[in-house]
Design an enzyme around this catalytic site. Structure first.
Site, PDB file in Angstrom:
ATOM      1  NE  ARG A 139      -4.121  -1.487   1.611  1.00  0.00           N
ATOM      2  CZ  ARG A 139      -5.060  -2.154   2.364  1.00  0.00           C
ATOM      3  NH1 ARG A 139      -4.758  -2.112   3.917  1.00  0.00           N
ATOM      4  NH2 ARG A 139      -6.220  -2.988   2.100  1.00  0.00           N
TER       5      ARG A 139
ATOM      6  CE  LYS B 282     -21.163 -14.690   4.100  1.00  0.00           C
ATOM      7  NZ  LYS B 282     -20.969 -13.584   5.063  1.00  0.00           N
TER       8      LYS B 282
ATOM      9  N   GLY C 196      -9.486  -7.414  -2.799  1.00  0.00           N
ATOM     10  CA  GLY C 196      -9.292  -8.320  -1.757  1.00  0.00           C
ATOM     11  C   GLY C 196      -8.810  -9.762  -2.034  1.00  0.00           C
TER      12      GLY C 196
ATOM     13  N   GLY D  37     -13.894  -3.509  -0.480  1.00  0.00           N
ATOM     14  CA  GLY D  37     -15.580  -2.691  -0.375  1.00  0.00           C
ATOM     15  C   GLY D  37     -15.221  -1.611  -1.353  1.00  0.00           C
TER      16      GLY D  37
HETATM   17  P1  AMP Z   1     -15.166 -13.436  -1.380  1.00  0.00           P
HETATM   18  O1  AMP Z   1     -14.507 -12.720  -0.251  1.00  0.00           O
HETATM   19  O2  AMP Z   1     -16.851 -13.585  -1.427  1.00  0.00           O
HETATM   20  O3  AMP Z   1     -14.609 -13.117  -2.846  1.00  0.00           O
HETATM   21  O4  AMP Z   1     -14.822 -14.875  -1.192  1.00  0.00           O
HETATM   22  C1  AMP Z   1     -13.638 -15.328  -1.275  1.00  0.00           C
HETATM   23  C2  AMP Z   1     -13.413 -16.727  -0.518  1.00  0.00           C
HETATM   24  O5  AMP Z   1     -14.195 -17.625  -0.892  1.00  0.00           O
HETATM   25  C3  AMP Z   1     -12.028 -17.351  -0.704  1.00  0.00           C
HETATM   26  O6  AMP Z   1     -11.291 -17.112   0.647  1.00  0.00           O
HETATM   27  C4  AMP Z   1     -12.183 -18.767  -1.295  1.00  0.00           C
HETATM   28  O7  AMP Z   1     -11.468 -19.537  -0.289  1.00  0.00           O
HETATM   29  C5  AMP Z   1     -13.714 -18.820  -0.899  1.00  0.00           C
HETATM   30  N1  AMP Z   1     -14.354 -19.722  -1.547  1.00  0.00           N
HETATM   31  C6  AMP Z   1     -14.221 -20.045  -2.970  1.00  0.00           C
HETATM   32  N2  AMP Z   1     -14.864 -21.004  -3.322  1.00  0.00           N
HETATM   33  C7  AMP Z   1     -15.204 -21.748  -2.209  1.00  0.00           C
HETATM   34  C8  AMP Z   1     -15.998 -23.093  -1.951  1.00  0.00           C
HETATM   35  N3  AMP Z   1     -16.375 -23.688  -3.309  1.00  0.00           N
HETATM   36  N4  AMP Z   1     -16.313 -23.283  -0.714  1.00  0.00           N
HETATM   37  C9  AMP Z   1     -15.921 -22.487   0.200  1.00  0.00           C
HETATM   38  N5  AMP Z   1     -15.172 -21.290   0.199  1.00  0.00           N
HETATM   39  C10 AMP Z   1     -15.052 -20.942  -1.307  1.00  0.00           C
END
Ligand code: AMP
Length: 421
Positions: A36, A225, A380, A403
């Site tokens: 950063r 999610k 992220g 974010g």
């Molecule tokens: P996000 O912050 O929503 O982009 O989520 C990223 C996280 O989703 C990463 O740390 C991944 O390990 C997790 N992720 C991706 N695919 C899966 C999965 N099939 N099951 C559980 N976690 C997952």
């Protein structure tokens, strides 16, 4: 969009520069990743090399008001590291407002930099909006009033008085209406304000280039999610040609369609939402693809018990990555893409056994970029996934803000950018 820093006449001027020096530190306070700080260097150097006097400011961590915070959350290690990177010592001011700070700023020579102490130690930096339950009125409330020393307006005035010009290069904080992001530039006026190079590039890729994207436009959505990404999908759906779904998000879509998902992560309260997106995609003529096979396991702690399941997730198993057929299919779609937005890894890339899907898709995005496509990666986890699979240098833009990047992709307008003019 506002002016950029290089369009300000900075010679002999005191330039307030809001940067994001919120770096990770170990228990001893040593900086574990100075990315950063390095990202802000082009804007800082631009000011210093043209004879400006840089008054840098940032937050660090989330101080709670404890007396020990002054040391724990001090920007002293950042001032030291920044000095090393710039090749000149950077003074740390004894706060961010007040006579002692003013004295230190007045002593600053052309081409030199000073760093104000952690803005959040002053107590009024962080604000949030709250709706009054009775009147429905939306008010700004201070989150950390426990150690508030002065009001937000006083703090903004105190900082604004230190400088003559203002630069915002703190993209990771651009979605926040904080004193240093909105209050200070508002007091100085838009003609005295500019965006830094980092903020400029983020807005160019996350907003401007997506307003009229080159086609075909392929969006890859993954991560944990659906709920985190819904705003982005809704905002870009009418522009997208193909939506490739991966990550744990796919299981919510599958479950909603009645396909067995075993023990996989499913947001049971988002099933209707998943169906709604599918319907909307259909109406908009968007091709929405879900994985056709999966790398499944028993649990994350035991990644050796891994196999490939086709079409559905067997009972007792959990999906952790897209399978090889899906990865191939997605890579094929990406070949002809001219604009790509990717947010969220398609598997648990942190675990090598579940990284292959993300690697194959990343390689396809990099190859499309080599062939002239614009590729934009949300911040992220997606940013670190690109580094882990080694394609980070080949993509058009990897956002530095988590974010903030999501909110720009959702089509939100930031007050911190509006105020720059
Ligand atoms: P996000 O912050 O929503 O982009 O989520 C990223 C996280 O989703 C990463 O740390 C991944 O390990 C997790 N992720 C991706 N695919 C899966 C999965 N099939 N099951 C559980 N976690 C997952």
């Amino acid at each position: 969009m506002a002016k950029t820093v290089d369009q300000l006449t900075v010679k002999g001027k005191r330039v307030l520069m809001r940067v994001d020096f919120n770096v990770p530190q170990d228990d001893s306070g040593a900086i574990t990743d100075d990315r950063r700080i390095r990202m802000a260097l082009p804007s800082i150097r631009n000011v210093l090399e043209r004879g400006g006097r840089a008054i840098l400011m940032s937050h660090l961590g989330r101080p709670s008001g404890d007396p020990a915070d002054a040391k724990t959350y001090s920007l002293a290690p950042v001032a030291k590291r920044l000095g090393e990177l710039l090749g000149q010592a950077v003074t740390l001011a004894p706060g961010c407002t007040g006579p002692a700070v003013r004295k230190a700023v007045d002593a600053l020579k052309d081409g030199k930099a000073i760093l104000l102490e952690n803005l959040r130690l002053a107590g009024s930096e962080v604000e949030s909006k709250k709706k009054d339950k009775k009147t429905g009125e939306v008010k700004l409330v201070k989150k950390w009033t426990s150690f508030e020393e002065q009001g937000a307006a006083d703090m903004a005035k105190g900082i604004a008085e230190l400088g003559e010009l203002y630069v915002n290069d703190a993209f990771g904080t651009c979605h926040r209406d904080h004193v240093s992001m909105v209050g200070v530039p508002a007091l100085l006026g838009a003609d005295k304000c500019a965006a830094g190079f980092l903020v400029r590039k983020e807005v160019e890729y996350l907003q401007e280039k997506l307003a009229k994207p080159a086609k075909p436009f392929v969006m890859i959505m993954g991560g944990a999610k659906v709920s985190d990404k819904i705003g982005v999908i809704e905002n870009l759906l009418d522009k997208v040609d193909v939506l490739l779904i991966g990550g744990a998000m796919s299981y919510t879509f599958m479950k909603a369609a009645g396909v067995p998902t075993g023990n996989s992560l499913v947001e049971t309260d988002k099933l209707d939402l998943a169906n709604h997106i599918r319907e909307k995609a259909k109406t908009a003529g968007v091709r929405l693809e879900l994985p056709v096979d999966f790398v499944v396991g028993d649990d994350l702690k035991n990644p050796t018990a891994t196999s490939v399941a086709v079409g559905r997730i067997p009972d007792g198993k959990e999906g952790f990555d897209i399978g090889p057929a899906t990865a191939k299919k997605y890579a094929e779609v990406l070949k002809s893409a001219k604009t790509i937005v990717w947010n969220g890894p398609v598997g648990v890339f942190e675990t090598p056994a579940y990284r292959e899907g993300t690697r194959v898709v990343a390689e396809a995005v990099a190859a499309a970029t080599d062939a002239g496509a614009v590729s934009v990666i949300g911040g992220g986890d997606s940013a670190s996934a690109m580094e882990v699979v080694g394609v980070d240098q080949r993509l058009s833009h990897i956002s530095t803000g988590g974010g903030a990047s999501l909110e720009l992709l959702e089509g939100k307008q930031f007050n911190s950018l509006k105020v720059l003019g």
